[in-house]
Design an enzyme around this catalytic site. Structure first.
Site: not given
Ligand SMILES: N[C@@H](CCC[C@H](N)C(=O)O)C(=O)O
Length: 302
Positions: A76, A215, A224
């Site tokens: 993340c 996401e 993201c």
């Molecule tokens: N939902 C994603 C992880 C989250 C990513 C995040 N918001 C970022 O900023 O990289 C997953 O399950 O891979």
């Protein structure tokens, strides 16, 4: 063991992050606590970044990442910047090394307050992303949405940035696509056995693009970071851009930007802001929480 720990409500370009301090404890934030916090409008979040005591020498903390549906995430980017800002303001230090399930990450806070995170090396092998069928070239996989002879989205670039990503190349502003409808279909498509984060990317020059992401485990978010890394790397990999790009995150407040630099040593460095909103205490087992009004007063003092 006390039933409460400190937490901060933060955001990275609008990506809603709860940073929960689990140092000194052996338990974890439970999926039930995550789901309860996500269901409460005051604490609704996209990811929890749980800071644990370091597990290996040379690191400052182990970071556990949970999506708002209670599932685990391996990476993340926006949340990692929030952790850096929280620890920098606690310790006065500027650089940190974290361990996550995806590996070791180095991060630094700059004098202007922006934060750079070394997000590690991209992975392109089909079985490591992972995809459920063999693709020799994952820079353009067979997958489409819409009529067979006139698909709305097609041929995404797939890769892992620790977590799985698919980047669809679009020629209009990503906000004009119905990602709320297509996102769940693509996230859960059988080609992605561990699901995937779905990004629409419009390349606007050799050094810039606009992205929007659905996401995995969180749905439509305002930003993201790992998806921005995946879009930047995939654009360079397919010859669309240079290796250093400015990414405008379409749905973030004021269309904020991240800089993504796919360095010659193959590491991907993401730079951008993080913002503290308020703090409190939370029970990591149940998700019951309380706001710390003295921290609000302190923040309001000029
Ligand atoms: N939902 C994603 C992880 C989250 C990513 C995040 N918001 C970022 O900023 O990289 C997953 O399950 O891979």
């Amino acid at each position: 063991m006390s039933d409460r720990v400190e937490f901060a409500v933060m955001n990275g370009l609008g990506n809603k992050i709860l940073v929960i301090d689990m140092r000194g404890r052996t338990d974890r934030v439970t999926p039930a606590a995550a789901i309860a916090l996500a269901a409460d409008p005051a604490t609704a979040f996209d990811q929890i970044m749980a800071i644990h005591d370091p597990r290996v020498d040379g690191t400052d903390a182990y970071i556990d990442i949970l999506n708002c549906d209670g599932s685990k995430a391996q990476a993340c980017g926006n949340g990692t910047r929030c952790v850096v800002q929280a620890l920098a303001s606690e310790t006065g230090r500027k650089s940190f090394t974290f361990q996550t399930v995806a590996g070791i990450l180095n991060a630094v806070e700059h004098p202007d307050g922006t934060i750079s995170v070394d997000m590690g090396k991209p992975v392109f092998a089909w079985d490591k992303i992972p995809l459920s069928e063999e693709f020799h070239d994952t820079s353009r996989i067979e997958l489409q949405i819409g009529p067979i002879d006139a698909p709305i989205l097609h041929s995404p670039s797939a890769m892992s940035m620790g977590n799985p990503h698919a980047v669809f190349w679009v020629d209009r502003d990503p906000m004009t696509y119905d990602l709320e409808r297509f996102g769940p279909l693509l996230e859960n498509h059988p080609i992605f056995p561990e699901k995937a984060n779905i990004t629409l990317a419009q390349v606007t020059s050799k050094t810039s693009m606009i992205t929007r992401t659905w996401e995995r485990g969180a749905g439509l978010t305002l930003a993201c970071g790992s998806a921005a890394c995946a879009a930047g790397v995939s654009a360079a990999r397919t010859g669309r851009t240079e290796r250093k790009v400015t990414i405008t995150v379409a749905s973030s407040p004021n269309r904020g930007t991240l800089t993504i630099d796919w360095r010659p040593d193959d590491k991907v460095v993401m730079t951008g802001p993080a913002e503290w909103e308020w703090s409190g205490t939370v029970d990591p087992v149940t998700g019951s929480w309380q706001r710390d009004v003295s921290a609000d007063a302190e923040a309001a003092t000029p």
